[in-house]
Design a protein around this motif. Structure first.
Motif, PDB file in Angstrom:
ATOM      1  N   GLU A 120       0.833  -1.202   0.000  1.00 20.81           N
ATOM      2  CA  GLU A 120       0.000   0.000   0.000  1.00 20.81           C
ATOM      3  C   GLU A 120       0.867   1.251   0.000  1.00 20.81           C
ATOM      4  O   GLU A 120       0.539   2.249  -0.652  1.00 20.81           O
ATOM      5  N   LEU A 121       1.985   1.197   0.718  1.00 23.38           N
ATOM      6  CA  LEU A 121       2.910   2.331   0.708  1.00 23.38           C
ATOM      7  C   LEU A 121       3.454   2.551  -0.701  1.00 23.38           C
ATOM      8  O   LEU A 121       3.534   3.692  -1.176  1.00 23.38           O
ATOM      9  N   ALA A 122       3.816   1.469  -1.375  1.00 18.82           N
ATOM     10  CA  ALA A 122       4.308   1.578  -2.752  1.00 18.82           C
ATOM     11  C   ALA A 122       3.236   2.171  -3.663  1.00 18.82           C
ATOM     12  O   ALA A 122       3.525   3.023  -4.513  1.00 18.82           O
ATOM     13  N   ASN A 123       1.989   1.738  -3.479  1.00 22.46           N
ATOM     14  CA  ASN A 123       0.892   2.267  -4.298  1.00 22.46           C
ATOM     15  C   ASN A 123       0.734   3.773  -4.103  1.00 22.46           C
ATOM     16  O   ASN A 123       0.493   4.519  -5.061  1.00 22.46           O
ATOM     17  N   ARG A 124       0.864   4.229  -2.862  1.00 23.34           N
ATOM     18  CA  ARG A 124       0.704   5.658  -2.582  1.00 23.34           C
ATOM     19  C   ARG A 124       1.841   6.463  -3.206  1.00 23.34           C
ATOM     20  O   ARG A 124       1.616   7.554  -3.745  1.00 23.34           O
ATOM     21  N   LEU A 125       3.057   5.950  -3.113  1.00 23.83           N
ATOM     22  CA  LEU A 125       4.189   6.657  -3.714  1.00 23.83           C
ATOM     23  C   LEU A 125       4.044   6.734  -5.231  1.00 23.83           C
ATOM     24  O   LEU A 125       4.304   7.776  -5.845  1.00 23.83           O
ATOM     25  N   GLY A 157       1.278   6.644  -6.830  1.00 22.12           N
ATOM     26  CA  GLY A 157       0.122   7.478  -7.137  1.00 22.12           C
ATOM     27  C   GLY A 157       0.434   8.958  -7.179  1.00 22.12           C
ATOM     28  O   GLY A 157      -0.319   9.743  -7.769  1.00 22.12           O
ATOM     29  N   ARG A 158       1.537   9.367  -6.562  1.00 17.72           N
ATOM     30  CA  ARG A 158       1.934  10.777  -6.623  1.00 17.72           C
ATOM     31  C   ARG A 158       2.274  11.206  -8.052  1.00 17.72           C
ATOM     32  O   ARG A 158       2.086  12.360  -8.424  1.00 17.72           O
ATOM     33  N   GLN A 159       2.852  10.256  -8.800  1.00 19.47           N
ATOM     34  CA  GLN A 159       3.291  10.521 -10.180  1.00 19.47           C
ATOM     35  C   GLN A 159       4.238  11.719 -10.248  1.00 19.47           C
ATOM     36  O   GLN A 159       4.196  12.517 -11.183  1.00 19.47           O
ATOM     37  N   SER A 160       5.073  11.839  -9.222  1.00 18.40           N
ATOM     38  CA  SER A 160       5.998  12.976  -9.179  1.00 18.40           C
ATOM     39  C   SER A 160       7.453  12.540  -9.086  1.00 18.40           C
ATOM     40  O   SER A 160       8.350  13.384  -9.081  1.00 18.40           O
ATOM     41  N   GLU A 161       7.691  11.203  -9.016  1.00 18.82           N
ATOM     42  CA  GLU A 161       9.056  10.728  -8.826  1.00 18.82           C
ATOM     43  C   GLU A 161       9.339   9.544  -9.741  1.00 18.82           C
ATOM     44  O   GLU A 161       8.423   8.816 -10.143  1.00 18.82           O
ATOM     45  N   THR A 162      10.601   9.345 -10.022  1.00 12.84           N
ATOM     46  CA  THR A 162      11.013   8.250 -10.896  1.00 12.84           C
ATOM     47  C   THR A 162      10.929   6.923 -10.146  1.00 12.84           C
ATOM     48  O   THR A 162      10.929   6.891  -8.904  1.00 12.84           O
ATOM     49  N   PRO A 163      10.874   5.806 -10.868  1.00 11.96           N
ATOM     50  CA  PRO A 163      10.882   4.493 -10.207  1.00 11.96           C
ATOM     51  C   PRO A 163      12.100   4.295  -9.307  1.00 11.96           C
ATOM     52  O   PRO A 163      12.007   3.635  -8.266  1.00 11.96           O
ATOM     53  N   GLU A 164      13.243   4.876  -9.689  1.00 14.18           N
ATOM     54  CA  GLU A 164      14.453   4.731  -8.874  1.00 14.18           C
ATOM     55  C   GLU A 164      14.287   5.423  -7.522  1.00 14.18           C
ATOM     56  O   GLU A 164      14.679   4.881  -6.476  1.00 14.18           O
ATOM     57  N   VAL A 165      13.701   6.621  -7.525  1.00 16.31           N
ATOM     58  CA  VAL A 165      13.490   7.347  -6.270  1.00 16.31           C
ATOM     59  C   VAL A 165      12.455   6.629  -5.408  1.00 16.31           C
ATOM     60  O   VAL A 165      12.612   6.519  -4.183  1.00 16.31           O
ATOM     61  N   ILE A 166      11.411   6.113  -6.029  1.00 14.10           N
ATOM     62  CA  ILE A 166      10.396   5.366  -5.279  1.00 14.10           C
ATOM     63  C   ILE A 166      11.026   4.151  -4.609  1.00 14.10           C
ATOM     64  O   ILE A 166      10.744   3.850  -3.439  1.00 14.10           O
ATOM     65  N   LYS A 167      11.903   3.453  -5.331  1.00 11.98           N
ATOM     66  CA  LYS A 167      12.582   2.295  -4.738  1.00 11.98           C
ATOM     67  C   LYS A 167      13.443   2.724  -3.555  1.00 11.98           C
ATOM     68  O   LYS A 167      13.488   2.038  -2.518  1.00 11.98           O
ATOM     69  N   GLN A 168      14.126   3.865  -3.674  1.00 15.16           N
ATOM     70  CA  GLN A 168      14.931   4.365  -2.563  1.00 15.16           C
ATOM     71  C   GLN A 168      14.056   4.633  -1.341  1.00 15.16           C
ATOM     72  O   GLN A 168      14.432   4.320  -0.204  1.00 15.16           O
ATOM     73  N   ARG A 169      12.895   5.210  -1.573  1.00 13.56           N
ATOM     74  CA  ARG A 169      11.991   5.522  -0.463  1.00 13.56           C
ATOM     75  C   ARG A 169      11.467   4.240   0.198  1.00 13.56           C
ATOM     76  O   ARG A 169      11.354   4.166   1.422  1.00 13.56           O
ATOM     77  N   LEU A 170      11.159   3.233  -0.606  1.00 11.52           N
ATOM     78  CA  LEU A 170      10.680   1.963  -0.050  1.00 11.52           C
ATOM     79  C   LEU A 170      11.785   1.241   0.711  1.00 11.52           C
ATOM     80  O   LEU A 170      11.541   0.649   1.776  1.00 11.52           O
TER      81      LEU A 170
END
Length: 297
Positions: free
Chosen positions: A132-137, A139-152
């Motif tokens: 669910e956290l990944a889905n929310r990140l 859903g922002r559509q403001s960051e690249t997949p690489e940044v989303i992976k860093q956040r996760l």
């Protein structure tokens, strides 16, 4: 305004994407909580709809590093190439004006505030699941997949720190999370009381129970371990190779958990994992694990 009214910093933190901003925007509308939002400083680029001075103070790296050097920040951290921090002057002004100040900050910064500032109320927001956290990140559509992976990846390291906070709230829906946090703020009487908080009273109760059991076991160590065996609390095998740490944590966690549930004011604040974490911290504090952990009959 009454001189005994207490105003405090309220830290609401958790992994990136957990919903801190959505929850805080609702909380601030509840006037009787007397909450003021602390505008953070960052070097990242504004997202769509974000306004400088409202959502963040957007600054350059040089400006941020100058603020660090001049001790103008309560906390600061660097994440995915950007600085984030909380200006001290604004927070202190709001406290003086009779407001409780919400700090909506990353976990690294929250750790600094909890450690260094006085009278902080700390709340950790948990996502229902990592997916669910990944889905929310996403859903922002403001960051690249690489940044989303860093956040996760960072979230996996941050979630275990939840027990360093006074309260843990799952954000399954904004409505439910806001209701839980509002209840916490009211029970803590954040805007009114100078006396001990619910959490303060709980810590005293836990400390007394752990310390009393510590004395019971340590003063007559060998006799008391034999009593545990004779009463069936531990097996003969455990008696011959007794692990004081694991067994005492289990025993005290069970006792504390049931004691907590017996108190109406505590029962909805905690879960068993939290109690076990507190037991371990208190036992280390009184140096329980320095005693001999094994002996032979």
């Amino acid at each position: 305004m009454s001189s005994n009214i207490k105003r405090r910093i309220v830290v609401i933190s958790g992994p990136s994407g957990v919903g801190k901003g959505s929850i805080n925007s609702v909380l601030r509308k509840d006037k009787h909580l007397s909450l003021e939002y602390s505008v953070s400083m960052t070097t990242r680029e504004p997202r769509n709809g974000e306004i400088d001075g409202v959502h963040y103070f957007f600054v350059t790296n040089e400006e941020f590093e100058s603020a660090i050097a001049n001790h103008e920040l309560i906390e600061h951290a660097q994440f995915v190439g950007n600085y984030y921090g909380t200006p001290r002057k604004y927070v202190e002004q709001q406290l003086q004006n009779g407001k409780n100040v919400i700090l909506e900050i990353e976990v690294d910064g929250a750790t600094q505030v909890i450690k260094n500032e006085k009278d902080v109320l700390s709340i950790f927001l948990m996502p229902p699941t990592l997916q669910e956290l990944a889905n929310r990140l996403q859903g922002r559509q403001s960051e690249t997949p690489e940044v989303i992976k860093q956040r996760l990846d960072k979230a996996l390291l941050e979630v275990p720190l939840k027990h360093t906070y006074q309260y843990v709230v799952e954000n399954d829906t904004v409505e439910n999370a806001v209701a839980k946090i509002t209840d916490i703020l009211e029970k803590e009487n954040a805007a009114q009381s100078d006396g001990p908080t619910v959490f303060d009273r709980l810590k005293v109760m836990m400390g007394n129970l752990v310390e009393n059991n510590y004395m019971f076991f340590v003063e007559n160590w060998e006799m008391n371990v034999k009593i545990l065996r004779d009463n069936g609390v531990i097996t003969t095998e455990e008696f011959n190779d007794f692990d004081a740490k694991e067994k005492m944590i289990n025993i005290l966690t069970a006792r504390l958990y049931h004691r907590v549930l017996a108190h109406g004011e505590f029962s909805d604040l905690l879960d068993r994992d939290f109690v076990e974490n507190q037991v371990q911290r208190l036992m280390f504090k009184i140096n329980f694990f320095s005693i001999e952990q094994k002996f032979e009959e």
